[in-house]
Design a protein around this motif. Structure first.
Motif, mmCIF file in Angstrom:
data_model
loop_
_atom_site.group_PDB
_atom_site.id
_atom_site.type_symbol
_atom_site.label_atom_id
_atom_site.label_comp_id
_atom_site.label_asym_id
_atom_site.label_seq_id
_atom_site.Cartn_x
_atom_site.Cartn_y
_atom_site.Cartn_z
ATOM 1 N N TYR A 74 0.808 -1.220 0.000
ATOM 2 C CA TYR A 74 0.000 0.000 0.000
ATOM 3 C C TYR A 74 0.843 1.274 0.000
ATOM 4 C CZ TYR A 74 -3.466 -3.470 1.076
ATOM 5 O OH TYR A 74 -4.256 -4.580 1.018
ATOM 6 N N ASN A 75 2.118 1.152 0.292
ATOM 7 C CA ASN A 75 2.982 2.335 0.401
ATOM 8 C C ASN A 75 4.287 2.236 -0.381
ATOM 9 O OD1 ASN A 75 1.449 3.883 2.500
ATOM 10 N ND2 ASN A 75 1.739 1.956 3.586
ATOM 11 N N ARG A 76 4.541 1.115 -1.028
ATOM 12 C CA ARG A 76 5.838 0.861 -1.672
ATOM 13 C C ARG A 76 6.248 1.962 -2.642
ATOM 14 N NH1 ARG A 76 5.265 -4.325 -2.753
ATOM 15 N NH2 ARG A 76 6.272 -4.736 -0.777
ATOM 16 N N TYR A 77 5.292 2.536 -3.379
ATOM 17 C CA TYR A 77 5.635 3.558 -4.378
ATOM 18 C C TYR A 77 5.201 4.956 -3.945
ATOM 19 C CZ TYR A 77 6.487 -0.587 -7.150
ATOM 20 O OH TYR A 77 6.967 -1.797 -7.593
ATOM 21 N N ALA A 78 5.076 5.158 -2.645
ATOM 22 C CA ALA A 78 4.646 6.459 -2.105
ATOM 23 C C ALA A 78 5.848 7.363 -1.848
ATOM 24 C CB ALA A 78 3.876 6.242 -0.807
ATOM 25 N N TRP A 79 5.538 8.643 -1.699
ATOM 26 C CA TRP A 79 6.529 9.639 -1.300
ATOM 27 C C TRP A 79 6.014 10.384 -0.078
ATOM 28 C CZ3 TRP A 79 5.409 9.066 -6.553
ATOM 29 C CH2 TRP A 79 6.484 8.734 -7.385
ATOM 30 N N GLN A 123 -3.505 9.682 -3.926
ATOM 31 C CA GLN A 123 -3.814 9.751 -2.503
ATOM 32 C C GLN A 123 -2.943 10.828 -1.860
ATOM 33 O OE1 GLN A 123 -2.105 6.615 -0.116
ATOM 34 N NE2 GLN A 123 -3.909 6.574 1.202
ATOM 35 N N TYR A 124 -3.581 11.651 -1.036
ATOM 36 C CA TYR A 124 -2.922 12.734 -0.306
ATOM 37 C C TYR A 124 -3.306 12.531 1.152
ATOM 38 C CZ TYR A 124 -3.418 14.463 -5.103
ATOM 39 O OH TYR A 124 -3.421 14.576 -6.479
ATOM 40 N N ALA A 125 -2.375 12.076 1.994
ATOM 41 C CA ALA A 125 -2.724 11.678 3.357
ATOM 42 C C ALA A 125 -2.059 12.555 4.417
ATOM 43 C CB ALA A 125 -2.342 10.221 3.581
ATOM 44 N N HIS A 126 -2.576 12.466 5.632
ATOM 45 C CA HIS A 126 -2.124 13.181 6.839
ATOM 46 C C HIS A 126 -2.491 14.658 6.801
ATOM 47 C CE1 HIS A 126 -0.080 9.504 7.662
ATOM 48 N NE2 HIS A 126 0.894 9.699 6.798
ATOM 49 N N LEU A 127 -3.489 15.039 6.019
ATOM 50 C CA LEU A 127 -3.897 16.441 5.921
ATOM 51 C C LEU A 127 -4.518 16.896 7.240
ATOM 52 C CD1 LEU A 127 -5.625 16.305 2.416
ATOM 53 C CD2 LEU A 127 -3.248 16.862 2.940
ATOM 54 N N HIS A 157 3.771 16.499 7.203
ATOM 55 C CA HIS A 157 4.301 16.210 5.875
ATOM 56 C C HIS A 157 3.135 15.743 5.006
ATOM 57 C CE1 HIS A 157 4.179 12.097 7.496
ATOM 58 N NE2 HIS A 157 4.178 11.677 6.241
ATOM 59 N N LEU A 158 3.378 15.622 3.718
ATOM 60 C CA LEU A 158 2.378 15.089 2.811
ATOM 61 C C LEU A 158 2.795 13.694 2.368
ATOM 62 C CD1 LEU A 158 -0.165 15.337 1.033
ATOM 63 C CD2 LEU A 158 1.319 16.284 -0.747
ATOM 64 N N HIS A 159 1.942 12.725 2.605
ATOM 65 C CA HIS A 159 2.130 11.377 2.065
ATOM 66 C C HIS A 159 1.372 11.360 0.746
ATOM 67 C CE1 HIS A 159 2.425 6.930 2.145
ATOM 68 N NE2 HIS A 159 1.243 7.000 1.546
ATOM 69 N N TYR A 160 2.077 11.141 -0.361
ATOM 70 C CA TYR A 160 1.493 11.190 -1.693
ATOM 71 C C TYR A 160 1.793 9.892 -2.431
ATOM 72 C CZ TYR A 160 0.931 12.194 -6.612
ATOM 73 O OH TYR A 160 0.566 12.111 -7.926
ATOM 74 N N SER A 161 0.768 9.355 -3.104
ATOM 75 C CA SER A 161 0.959 8.121 -3.862
ATOM 76 C C SER A 161 -0.067 8.025 -4.979
ATOM 77 C CB SER A 161 0.799 6.921 -2.914
ATOM 78 O OG SER A 161 1.079 5.712 -3.573
ATOM 79 N N VAL A 162 0.315 7.362 -6.058
ATOM 80 C CA VAL A 162 -0.633 6.952 -7.088
ATOM 81 C C VAL A 162 -1.038 5.540 -6.698
ATOM 82 C CG1 VAL A 162 -0.968 6.450 -9.536
ATOM 83 C CG2 VAL A 162 0.468 8.387 -8.839
ATOM 84 N N ILE A 163 -2.355 5.289 -6.647
ATOM 85 C CA ILE A 163 -2.847 4.002 -6.154
ATOM 86 C C ILE A 163 -3.877 3.394 -7.094
ATOM 87 C CG2 ILE A 163 -2.429 4.583 -3.726
ATOM 88 C CD1 ILE A 163 -5.453 5.139 -3.432
ATOM 89 N N SER A 170 -0.325 0.747 -3.953
ATOM 90 C CA SER A 170 0.409 1.809 -4.633
ATOM 91 C C SER A 170 0.960 1.307 -5.964
ATOM 92 C CB SER A 170 1.525 2.358 -3.742
ATOM 93 O OG SER A 170 2.520 1.395 -3.506
ATOM 94 N N LEU A 171 1.021 2.230 -6.930
ATOM 95 C CA LEU A 171 1.446 1.895 -8.289
ATOM 96 C C LEU A 171 2.716 2.665 -8.637
ATOM 97 C CD1 LEU A 171 -2.047 2.266 -10.001
ATOM 98 C CD2 LEU A 171 -0.930 0.135 -9.283
ATOM 99 N N PRO A 172 3.591 2.067 -9.431
ATOM 100 C CA PRO A 172 4.770 2.814 -9.887
ATOM 101 C C PRO A 172 4.311 4.036 -10.680
ATOM 102 C CG PRO A 172 4.977 0.482 -10.407
ATOM 103 C CD PRO A 172 3.561 0.699 -9.942
#
Length: 193
Positions: A74-79, A123-127, A157-163, A170-172
């Motif tokens: 779920y988080n492998r390709y997140a920033w 996905q934009y998390a921890h807002l 911080h911003l947790h950002y990912s394409v999912i 999470s997707l590359p």
């Protein structure tokens, strides 16, 4: 409809009437554009601009596969991007809001998930605040919330990912056309709003 999900320390607040008028004007402009040019489309499939205003740059605190918390599917390709608390978070591509409130997964805190015409979600998390309701269309560059430290965040911080929209896996993907590693400085070209 605009949601005003607020947590302590909401930062800059905008006049609700002004924001609603802005959203209405944007919706009318988008409808007029769509009527003449067809449905809005994503930029190139897999290309996402940085989730903050053009010309600004921020550090990647944890990149893809980071050893701290980006180790599962779920988080492998997140920033994790080092944006300051209460700072503007922008849509990296235009799309339809799927979630804009407290996540059903407590670790994410307040999150926004946007479904894009290319079939992917971001996905934009921890807002600490989100502005829109599920079903609302937002164009690329539109401010969708403010950076926070809700959920399992350790500091703002911003947790950002394409999912994947259905599984949340999470997707590359890229940000600004590349895959920035931990420690990289990412400058935004996200000028659309």
């Amino acid at each position: 409809m605009i949601a005003n999900t607020t947590v302590a320390g909401a930062g800059r607040r905008r006049n609700g009437l002004t924001r609603r008028i802005g959203v209405l004007v944007s919706a009318v402009a988008l409808a007029a554009t769509t009527a003449f040019t067809g449905a809005p489309s994503a930029t190139a499939a897999g290309y996402f601009e940085a989730p903050y205003p053009a010309g600004e740059g921020y550090t990647v605190n944890q990149g893809n596969g980071g050893g701290y918390s980006h180790t599962d599917a779920y988080n492998r390709y997140a920033w994790d991007l080092g944006l300051p608390a209460n700072y503007e978070v922008s849509a990296t591509q235009g799309g339809t809001i799927v979630i804009s409130n407290w996540s059903p997964y407590w670790q994410n805190g307040i999150e926004v998930i946007i479904r894009h015409p290319n079939g992917q979600c971001t996905q934009y998390a921890h807002l600490n605040q989100s502005f829109y309701e599920p079903g609302d269309w937002v164009p690329q560059g539109r401010i969708i919330g403010y950076v926070g430290d809700t959920g399992a965040a350790v500091g703002a911080h911003l947790h950002y990912s394409v999912i994947d929209c259905n599984t949340r896996v999470s997707l590359p993907s890229t940000i600004e056309g590349w895959v920035p590693p931990t420690g990289a400085w990412v400058v935004s070209s996200n000028t659309r709003a």
